[in-house]
Design an enzyme around this catalytic site. Sequence first.
Site, PDB file in Angstrom:
ATOM      1  N   GLU A  22      20.114 -26.281 -34.059  1.00  0.00           N
ATOM      2  CA  GLU A  22      20.475 -27.032 -35.275  1.00  0.00           C
ATOM      3  C   GLU A  22      21.788 -26.506 -35.864  1.00  0.00           C
ATOM      4  O   GLU A  22      22.655 -27.279 -36.266  1.00  0.00           O
ATOM      5  CB  GLU A  22      19.383 -26.894 -36.346  1.00  0.00           C
ATOM      6  N   ASP A  78      13.971 -33.878 -28.071  1.00  0.00           N
ATOM      7  CA  ASP A  78      13.495 -33.615 -29.428  1.00  0.00           C
ATOM      8  C   ASP A  78      13.831 -34.831 -30.283  1.00  0.00           C
ATOM      9  O   ASP A  78      14.328 -35.839 -29.767  1.00  0.00           O
ATOM     10  CB  ASP A  78      14.106 -32.319 -29.998  1.00  0.00           C
ATOM     11  N   HIS A 133       7.829 -34.187 -32.149  1.00  0.00           N
ATOM     12  CA  HIS A 133       9.255 -34.063 -31.807  1.00  0.00           C
ATOM     13  C   HIS A 133       9.670 -35.145 -30.812  1.00  0.00           C
ATOM     14  O   HIS A 133      10.358 -34.874 -29.824  1.00  0.00           O
ATOM     15  CB  HIS A 133       9.558 -32.658 -31.271  1.00  0.00           C
ATOM     16  N   GLU A 158       4.312 -28.399 -33.819  1.00  0.00           N
ATOM     17  CA  GLU A 158       4.684 -29.171 -35.006  1.00  0.00           C
ATOM     18  C   GLU A 158       4.454 -30.677 -34.845  1.00  0.00           C
ATOM     19  O   GLU A 158       5.379 -31.468 -34.964  1.00  0.00           O
ATOM     20  CB  GLU A 158       6.159 -28.891 -35.356  1.00  0.00           C
ATOM     21  N   PHE A 177      16.844 -16.185 -31.766  1.00  0.00           N
ATOM     22  CA  PHE A 177      18.251 -15.825 -31.897  1.00  0.00           C
ATOM     23  C   PHE A 177      19.048 -16.885 -32.672  1.00  0.00           C
ATOM     24  O   PHE A 177      20.272 -16.831 -32.735  1.00  0.00           O
ATOM     25  CB  PHE A 177      18.879 -15.572 -30.516  1.00  0.00           C
ATOM     26  N   ASP A 178      18.325 -17.863 -33.255  1.00  0.00           N
ATOM     27  CA  ASP A 178      19.006 -18.765 -34.198  1.00  0.00           C
ATOM     28  C   ASP A 178      19.023 -18.126 -35.598  1.00  0.00           C
ATOM     29  O   ASP A 178      19.633 -18.669 -36.516  1.00  0.00           O
ATOM     30  CB  ASP A 178      18.361 -20.157 -34.234  1.00  0.00           C
TER      31      ASP A 178
HETATM   32  C1  ACM Z   1       9.198 -23.909 -32.720  1.00  0.00           C
HETATM   33  O1  ACM Z   1      10.002 -23.083 -33.156  1.00  0.00           O
HETATM   34  N1  ACM Z   1       8.946 -25.034 -33.377  1.00  0.00           N
HETATM   35  C2  ACM Z   1       8.493 -23.699 -31.459  1.00  0.00           C
END
Ligand code: ACM
Length: 491
Positions: free
Chosen positions: A438, A158, A231, A294, A386-387
């Site tokens: 993160e 990423d 990413h 994204e 689950f974040d």
């Molecule tokens: C994502 O949460 N950007 C796949």
Amino acid sequence: MIPIANSVAILQGSFDCSSHLTITCSQEAFWEAKKLAVALEQKLGLPFAVKIAEVLTGGIHLEVQQLEHPEGYELEIRASGVSLIGSLAGLFYAGQTLLQRLNGSRLEAVKIVDSPRFTWRGSHLDVSRHFMPFAFLKKFVDLLAKHKMNILHLHLTDDQGWRLEIKKYPRLTEIGAWRKKTLVGHGLSEPKQFNNTPHGGFYTRTEMLELVAYAAERHIAIVPEIEMPGHATAALAAYPEFGNTGIAPEVCPYWGVIETVFSPEEKTFTFLEDVLGEVLEIFPSQYIHIGGDECPKKEWQESAVAQAIMQENHLEDEEALQSYFVGRINTFLQSKGRKMIGWDEILEGGLTKGATVMSWRGEAGGIIAAKAGHDVVMTPGTHVYFDHYQTKQPELEPLAIGGCTTLEKVYGYEPIPAELNALEAKHVLGSQSQLWSEYIPTPEDVERMAFPRLCALSEVLWSDPTTRDYKNFLERLEPHLKALDVQYHGK
Ligand code: ACM
């Protein structure tokens, strides 16, 4: 038991494992018997042996048999002996059930007939935003196996770090695996604040081969994710020639959607195919994840090279260019006998043939894809990210990205949308939890965010929906978590 079995008939009496230390099995079942013997030995502190013998001799016996469901099993426990039958995977799951049912060295007599509802039962783990030690990956695989899950989706690259050794491009890990500092606090707070602690790390090929084998022993496939076309900042910090601007970015120290993306040139495809070629050598998984989410189109809009490629290939807009990009990679992966999977943005500009979609921006992308005959894995942010915070009092929890996905909400998740008819529903392979890291900086944090929600998800994915009962689940969850605590934390 978690996940709960589909059919459990209580019988008379019980079986005492400590009085039968020899496990017998058919030739083909030997390794499954061996794994069960090792697990029993660890649990009971008794020396179990395995012997190939065709008949049940009053102890525990494993036999490979083709059942209706390829991952199904039957476990019959009687005072006179214990029988496990199924495919190799089925025998493994029968063993997990047996281990969960141990009460000291005793097993209550019971006949269980069980099989999973979905074939994709997994968890994703982001090791880019925060690197997780190799030993923890094994522990996480163990935890998945205990819940009869069969996929670990490793998010290996990423903007904030490239985590996989690639022989042909050493700078990916020499440069791309390290960032100078990391955002402190929430990414939406301004001004941004940073610590001054370098962060990084990567897995060698040898380590990943070891993990793949370790997971395979537990009937878990590692699905590697190499992100493209977006990413890509860490990769482009190492090899800026595959970007659109020629300027080397820094490995990104903060989170978000970053404008730095791969260029759609031939040399970039060569690079990515080289990288994927090495990925295929390491990971035998049928599915290879290429991200696809994204990808801002600004750099392509501003690049004369990208615009010329669009013209040459009669591509109407940058969405079509994204579809062209993903399609090229899909063709490459298919030529190697693999299946491409990507986040639902791979629908943009037209979905490439044979691609499997991970529907994360709700279920809409998954519904469109399934109706068009594509396989999908349902991963909506609303239920399986689950974040997200996990209680209704997020202010009492450590900082998280946002949202609120309680245990009860996960338990109530239904992966097959009502909009799909029976034929379309067959395209829903299953679901998995997302652990974007993160705000999940350590293995302890991964465990805190994954559990107990992952227990709930395992039941959604394995068990017949007619067994679903949240109160009953909570009653089973308490001793289940206690047993995990005893096993992993010795308390
Ligand atoms: C994502 O949460 N950007 C796949």
